[in-house]
Design an enzyme around this catalytic site. Structure first.
Site, PDB file in Angstrom:
ATOM      1  N   ASN A   1     -20.633  51.233  -0.667  1.00  0.00           N
ATOM      2  CA  ASN A   1     -19.221  51.239  -1.044  1.00  0.00           C
ATOM      3  C   ASN A   1     -18.849  49.867  -1.587  1.00  0.00           C
ATOM      4  O   ASN A   1     -19.459  48.863  -1.212  1.00  0.00           O
ATOM      5  CB  ASN A   1     -18.375  51.539   0.206  1.00  0.00           C
TER       6      ASN A   1
ATOM      7  N   GLU B   1     -16.003  42.646  -9.231  1.00  0.00           N
ATOM      8  CA  GLU B   1     -16.544  43.929  -8.747  1.00  0.00           C
ATOM      9  C   GLU B   1     -17.535  44.494  -9.755  1.00  0.00           C
ATOM     10  O   GLU B   1     -18.581  45.033  -9.389  1.00  0.00           O
ATOM     11  CB  GLU B   1     -15.407  44.938  -8.523  1.00  0.00           C
TER      12      GLU B   1
ATOM     13  N   ILE C   1     -11.309  59.584   3.416  1.00  0.00           N
ATOM     14  CA  ILE C   1     -11.957  59.138   4.655  1.00  0.00           C
ATOM     15  C   ILE C   1     -13.114  60.083   4.919  1.00  0.00           C
ATOM     16  O   ILE C   1     -12.955  61.304   4.847  1.00  0.00           O
ATOM     17  CB  ILE C   1     -10.943  59.149   5.818  1.00  0.00           C
TER      18      ILE C   1
ATOM     19  N   ARG D   1     -11.704  68.176   6.770  1.00  0.00           N
ATOM     20  CA  ARG D   1     -12.527  67.119   6.173  1.00  0.00           C
ATOM     21  C   ARG D   1     -14.005  67.477   6.175  1.00  0.00           C
ATOM     22  O   ARG D   1     -14.727  67.205   5.225  1.00  0.00           O
ATOM     23  CB  ARG D   1     -12.352  65.803   6.942  1.00  0.00           C
TER      24      ARG D   1
ATOM     25  N   GLY E   1     -12.015  54.575 -12.349  1.00  0.00           N
ATOM     26  CA  GLY E   1     -13.443  54.628 -12.700  1.00  0.00           C
ATOM     27  C   GLY E   1     -13.997  53.401 -13.399  1.00  0.00           C
ATOM     28  O   GLY E   1     -15.044  53.479 -14.047  1.00  0.00           O
ATOM     29  N   SER E   2     -13.339  52.237 -13.236  1.00  0.00           N
ATOM     30  CA  SER E   2     -13.881  51.064 -13.939  1.00  0.00           C
ATOM     31  C   SER E   2     -15.208  50.615 -13.331  1.00  0.00           C
ATOM     32  O   SER E   2     -16.070  50.079 -14.037  1.00  0.00           O
ATOM     33  CB  SER E   2     -12.863  49.922 -13.970  1.00  0.00           C
ATOM     34  N   ASN E   3     -15.392  50.832 -12.038  1.00  0.00           N
ATOM     35  CA  ASN E   3     -16.695  50.492 -11.439  1.00  0.00           C
ATOM     36  C   ASN E   3     -17.777  51.474 -11.878  1.00  0.00           C
ATOM     37  O   ASN E   3     -18.926  51.082 -12.081  1.00  0.00           O
ATOM     38  CB  ASN E   3     -16.596  50.427  -9.916  1.00  0.00           C
TER      39      ASN E   3
ATOM     40  N   HIS F   1     -15.536  47.276  -1.853  1.00  0.00           N
ATOM     41  CA  HIS F   1     -14.206  47.080  -1.267  1.00  0.00           C
ATOM     42  C   HIS F   1     -13.622  45.779  -1.809  1.00  0.00           C
ATOM     43  O   HIS F   1     -14.319  44.763  -1.859  1.00  0.00           O
ATOM     44  CB  HIS F   1     -14.335  47.028   0.264  1.00  0.00           C
TER      45      HIS F   1
HETATM   46  C1  GRF Z   1     -11.736  49.088  -6.644  1.00  0.00           C
HETATM   47  O1  GRF Z   1     -10.860  48.017  -6.469  1.00  0.00           O
HETATM   48  C2  GRF Z   1     -12.652  49.238  -5.452  1.00  0.00           C
HETATM   49  O2  GRF Z   1     -12.969  48.015  -4.858  1.00  0.00           O
HETATM   50  C3  GRF Z   1     -11.831  50.075  -4.505  1.00  0.00           C
HETATM   51  O3  GRF Z   1     -11.164  50.991  -5.331  1.00  0.00           O
HETATM   52  C4  GRF Z   1     -10.996  50.421  -6.630  1.00  0.00           C
HETATM   53  C5  GRF Z   1     -11.597  51.398  -7.603  1.00  0.00           C
HETATM   54  O4  GRF Z   1     -11.393  51.017  -8.933  1.00  0.00           O
HETATM   55  N1  GRF Z   1     -12.677  50.690  -3.509  1.00  0.00           N
HETATM   56  P1  GRF Z   1     -12.086  51.807 -10.108  1.00  0.00           P
HETATM   57  O5  GRF Z   1     -11.704  53.277  -9.954  1.00  0.00           O
HETATM   58  O6  GRF Z   1     -13.574  51.623  -9.985  1.00  0.00           O
HETATM   59  O7  GRF Z   1     -11.553  51.234 -11.377  1.00  0.00           O
END
Ligand code: GRF
Length: 195
Positions: free
Chosen positions: A111, A178, A96, A69, A16-18, A113
């Site tokens: 998203n 990110e 997915i 799914r 969850g860092s993002n 990536h």
């Molecule tokens: C990140 O590297 C993102 O690019 C990928 O999954 C990871 C998630 O990291 N899709 P976090 O959970 O947001 O720390």
């Protein structure tokens, strides 16, 4: 007069860092978005702790509770609709997605990536970039389309590969980017959706 804000549903599976980076961005009153929902498919996702600490609405939809799914995706969809969110933000959501679900949010699901797409779709992006001797790596925020890790690019940030880099050291520097890229992308999307 208050700023008109985009409401985000942030979908996570882990660290969850993002999500945290987006929460920090939302703390700035000029940021054009707020978080209406944090949804995880795992009850033990660490990122839920940030959401709870920030008193954000959270919900767990466990994929193991569904026979396939599509039924899982439709339960996720129902929660997002219930939250009133305008934009679905995938932030390390490790499922997915069915085309049926993706097609319910055209231009309204993004998203992040950890590669310079279209290079290195899928997993182990940093190890693969290093194995190929790339001089640059990075991250991409893109609109979600049914094909995985494809779709129009919103923001891309690059980092140099350094001598001695491991997937971990490279991944850490990409992750910092990110955390800047995702809020930047949300600003860009908000500009078009809030018109
Ligand atoms: C990140 O590297 C993102 O690019 C990928 O999954 C990871 C998630 O990291 N899709 P976090 O959970 O947001 O720390």
């Amino acid at each position: 007069m208050g700023v008109n804000k985009l409401k985000l549903a942030v979908l996570i599976s882990g660290r969850g860092s993002n999500l945290k980076a987006l929460m920090d961005a939302c703390a700035d009153e000029t940021f054009p978005a707020s978080i209406a929902l944090v949804l995880s498919n795992r009850a033990d996702a660490d990122g839920l702790k940030y959401a709870l600490a920030g008193e954000l609405p959270t919900v767990v939809v466990n994929h193991k509770d569904f026979p396939d799914r599509l039924s899982f995706d439709m339960a996720v969809h129902a929660e997002i609709v219930k939250s009133g969110a305008d934009l679905v933000v995938l932030a390390g959501f490790m499922r997915i997605l069915t085309p049926e679900f993706v097609n319910l949010w055209p231009g309204r699901m993004i998203n992040i990536h950890p590669s310079l797409l279209p290079d290195y779709k899928g997993l182990d992006t940093h190890a693969r970039a290093l194995a190929d001797g790339k001089s640059e790596a990075g991250c991409t925020v893109h609109y979600v389309v049914p094909e995985m890790d494809s779709g129009p690019i919103i923001v891309q940030k690059r980092v140099k590969v350094l001598p001695g880099d491991t997937p971990e050291t490279l991944g850490e520097r990409v992750l910092e980017q990110e955390h800047a890229a995702y809020p930047e992308a949300v600003r860009i999307v908000a500009r078009s959706l809030l018109k």
